[in-house]
Scaffold this active site. Structure first.
Site, PDB file in Angstrom:
ATOM      1  N   GLU A 143       1.136  -1.373  -0.241  1.00  0.00           N
ATOM      2  CA  GLU A 143      -0.018  -0.099  -0.263  1.00  0.00           C
ATOM      3  C   GLU A 143       0.497   1.489   0.000  1.00  0.00           C
ATOM      4  O   GLU A 143       2.109   1.214   0.992  1.00  0.00           O
ATOM      5  CB  GLU A 143      -1.258  -0.035   1.207  1.00  0.00           C
ATOM      6  CG  GLU A 143      -1.612  -1.085   1.043  1.00  0.00           C
ATOM      7  CD  GLU A 143      -2.617  -1.563   0.166  1.00  0.00           C
ATOM      8  OE1 GLU A 143      -3.156  -0.667  -0.260  1.00  0.00           O
ATOM      9  OE2 GLU A 143      -3.066  -2.678  -0.340  1.00  0.00           O
ATOM     10  N   ALA A 144       0.238   1.772  -0.219  1.00  0.00           N
ATOM     11  CA  ALA A 144       0.905   3.485  -0.690  1.00  0.00           C
ATOM     12  C   ALA A 144       0.289   4.785  -0.218  1.00  0.00           C
ATOM     13  O   ALA A 144      -0.600   4.588  -0.284  1.00  0.00           O
ATOM     14  CB  ALA A 144       1.212   2.750  -2.212  1.00  0.00           C
ATOM     15  N   ASP A 303      -5.370  -7.875   1.524  1.00  0.00           N
ATOM     16  CA  ASP A 303      -5.068  -8.024   0.566  1.00  0.00           C
ATOM     17  C   ASP A 303      -4.445  -9.678  -0.156  1.00  0.00           C
ATOM     18  O   ASP A 303      -4.225 -10.178  -0.784  1.00  0.00           O
ATOM     19  CB  ASP A 303      -4.105  -6.814  -0.387  1.00  0.00           C
ATOM     20  CG  ASP A 303      -5.859  -6.432  -0.793  1.00  0.00           C
ATOM     21  OD1 ASP A 303      -6.430  -6.474  -0.123  1.00  0.00           O
ATOM     22  OD2 ASP A 303      -5.241  -4.822  -1.050  1.00  0.00           O
TER      23      ASP A 303
HETATM   24  P1  AMP Z   1      -4.292  -1.822  -3.535  1.00  0.00           P
HETATM   25  O1  AMP Z   1      -3.075  -3.100  -3.864  1.00  0.00           O
HETATM   26  O2  AMP Z   1      -5.615  -1.892  -4.762  1.00  0.00           O
HETATM   27  O3  AMP Z   1      -4.561  -1.916  -2.759  1.00  0.00           O
HETATM   28  O4  AMP Z   1      -3.319  -0.828  -4.350  1.00  0.00           O
HETATM   29  C1  AMP Z   1      -2.260  -0.288  -4.102  1.00  0.00           C
HETATM   30  C2  AMP Z   1      -2.123   1.778  -3.698  1.00  0.00           C
HETATM   31  O5  AMP Z   1      -2.697   2.519  -4.518  1.00  0.00           O
HETATM   32  C3  AMP Z   1      -2.710   1.924  -2.753  1.00  0.00           C
HETATM   33  O6  AMP Z   1      -2.506   2.000  -1.465  1.00  0.00           O
HETATM   34  C4  AMP Z   1      -2.904   2.861  -2.785  1.00  0.00           C
HETATM   35  O7  AMP Z   1      -1.999   4.075  -3.118  1.00  0.00           O
HETATM   36  C5  AMP Z   1      -3.514   3.399  -4.636  1.00  0.00           C
HETATM   37  N1  AMP Z   1      -4.970   3.406  -5.385  1.00  0.00           N
HETATM   38  C6  AMP Z   1      -5.482   1.758  -4.947  1.00  0.00           C
HETATM   39  N2  AMP Z   1      -6.981   2.122  -5.225  1.00  0.00           N
HETATM   40  C7  AMP Z   1      -6.602   4.166  -5.012  1.00  0.00           C
HETATM   41  C8  AMP Z   1      -7.736   4.858  -5.673  1.00  0.00           C
HETATM   42  N3  AMP Z   1      -8.948   3.888  -6.201  1.00  0.00           N
HETATM   43  N4  AMP Z   1      -6.910   5.501  -5.760  1.00  0.00           N
HETATM   44  C9  AMP Z   1      -6.588   6.824  -5.419  1.00  0.00           C
HETATM   45  N5  AMP Z   1      -5.605   5.077  -5.470  1.00  0.00           N
HETATM   46  C10 AMP Z   1      -5.870   3.995  -5.177  1.00  0.00           C
HETATM   47 MG    MG Z   2      -4.003  -3.755  -1.649  1.00  0.00          MG
END
Ligand code: AMP
Ligand code: MG
Length: 370
Positions: A143-144, A303
């Site tokens: 996550e970022a 996740d």
């Molecule tokens: P995820 O693995 O899908 O949880 O996403 C990894 C990272 O992508 C998250 O920690 C966010 O930094 C970025 N991210 C994911 N979904 C979104 C979103 N809908 N809008 C903005 N950033 C997102």
């Molecule tokens: Mg994730």
């Protein structure tokens, strides 16, 4: 006219209808091209076939009559309703969880394996329906930092570093690693980021910097004897974890990109190729295997745990879970939000060439200010 497959079928609880088809000398293959092609994309090739693989498959197709029978059976299975698939799987005492395409693939893989075993082409391998290509999978989902409106000017930093360790032989999760990381460029999380990921300001304020977390992660890998006694591969959902988040974080932290992350398994691709579903988000893949998403979406550890369910299902269903992506320098591709990612497909032949030779090294890292 096809030849009979030699050998005994007694050890397998075939459904009568299919048993009859296999034993019949006079069956003509239907949809032969389609089903052989499907065999190629589903089970032989990680990411599209090379000419060489297609040729090899064509040669095999004619080298033994069993391939025509498999193709015929695949055509038959393709025409089954979900209820018919469940009925057949039940008779074979196989799992009946999942969508139609997942069930169809499970049934096809079972018959293919059995027929190849019986015809002596593929050795019967005891209880192992599972194709062990690595000792462990290390499933990572970063996550970022983020903003509501995604844009490529915002430099994302990794704030959660989770990993789930899956023992491939046992098909079990054996351990987990998790640490938050303290961002430096944007130390204050946006409200949106906390809402999305569940990560609080306090979580990151009290966390070590990324470089220290990476070092702890590598110590954890080493403690598990990964890369020494045991082989392992990194698994992610999509190309972004390695090709974007880790790549840009290493550049920011001024450290080398870890060699053991230069090849990885994009499970979304493996899933799509194996079950013939098209590429799908994590939540949909979870639904298709007949499970519910456990925990909170966009929490890195949750996740990663859900990705582990998918890996377990793919292993059970007999998929070849092999490197299918790698890091490339330059030639960035762009996500919808404009952010670059650096990945390229790894084909079966390249995987075969590097398999077993791919060794991680764990460099001594100097402490960093970021
Ligand atoms: P995820 O693995 O899908 O949880 O996403 C990894 C990272 O992508 C998250 O920690 C966010 O930094 C970025 N991210 C994911 N979904 C979104 C979103 N809908 N809008 C903005 N950033 C997102
Ligand atoms: Mg994730």
């Amino acid at each position: 006219m096809l030849h009979r497959v030699e050998g005994s079928f007694n050890m397998f609880a075939y459904s009568d209808e299919i048993k009859e088809m296999i034993r019949t000398d006079t069956i003509e293959p239907q949809n032969e091209n389609k089903t052989v092609e499907e065999e190629k994309t589903d089970s032989e090739v990680a990411d599209g076939a090379t000419d060489e693989e297609t040729k090899e498959l064509k040669e095999r197709e004619y080298s033994h009559p069993v391939y025509k029978q498999i193709a015929f059976l695949n055509g038959k299975i393709n025409s089954y309703s979900k209820a018919e698939l469940i009925k057949n799987l039940k008779m074979l005492k196989l799992d009946t969880d999942g969508s139609r395409s997942v069930l169809a693939k499970r049934l096809k893989t079972f018959y293919k394996k059995t027929m190849l075993n019986v015809s002596g082409i593929q050795e019967q391998n005891g209880s192992s329906k599972i194709r062990i290509l690595f000792d462990f999978y290390v499933i990572i989902d970063y996550e970022a930092t983020c903003e509501l409106l995604r844009n490529s000017d915002f430099k994302q930093e990794i704030i959660e570093f989770p990993a789930v360790l899956l023992n491939c032989q046992k098909g079990e999760v054996q351990d987990e690693f998790r640490s938050y990381c303290r961002p430096v460029l944007n130390p204050l999380l946006t409200e949106f980021c906390t809402e999305l990921t569940g990560i609080t300001q306090n979580d990151v304020d009290t966390a070590p910097l990324f470089t220290e977390v990476l070092t702890s992660f590598e110590e954890w890998l080493q403690k598990k004897k990964l890369g020494t006694k045991y082989s392992f591969a990194i698994v992610t959902d999509g190309p972004w974890d390695m090709g974007h988040f880790l790549k840009s974080q290493c550049a920011l932290s001024n450290i080398e990109f870890p060699t053991y992350c230069k090849y990885w398994i994009n499970i979304r691709k493996t899933f799509s190729n194996f079950y013939n579903t098209g590429k799908l988000p994590l939540s949909t893949m979870i639904q298709l295997i007949g499970r519910e998403f456990q925990g909170r979406a966009h929490s890195g550890l949750d996740d990663a745990r859900n990705i582990a369910f998918i890996v377990q299902r793919l292993l059970k269903d007999g998929a070849r879970i092999i490197f299918n992506e790698k890091l490339v320098e330059g030639n960035a591709r762009r996500r919808d939000d404009g952010n670059p990612f650096f990945s390229a497909p790894v084909h079966n032949t390249e995987f075969k060439a590097i398999q077993g030779k791919f060794r991680p090294n764990f460099p001594q890292r100097k402490s960093s200010k970021i």
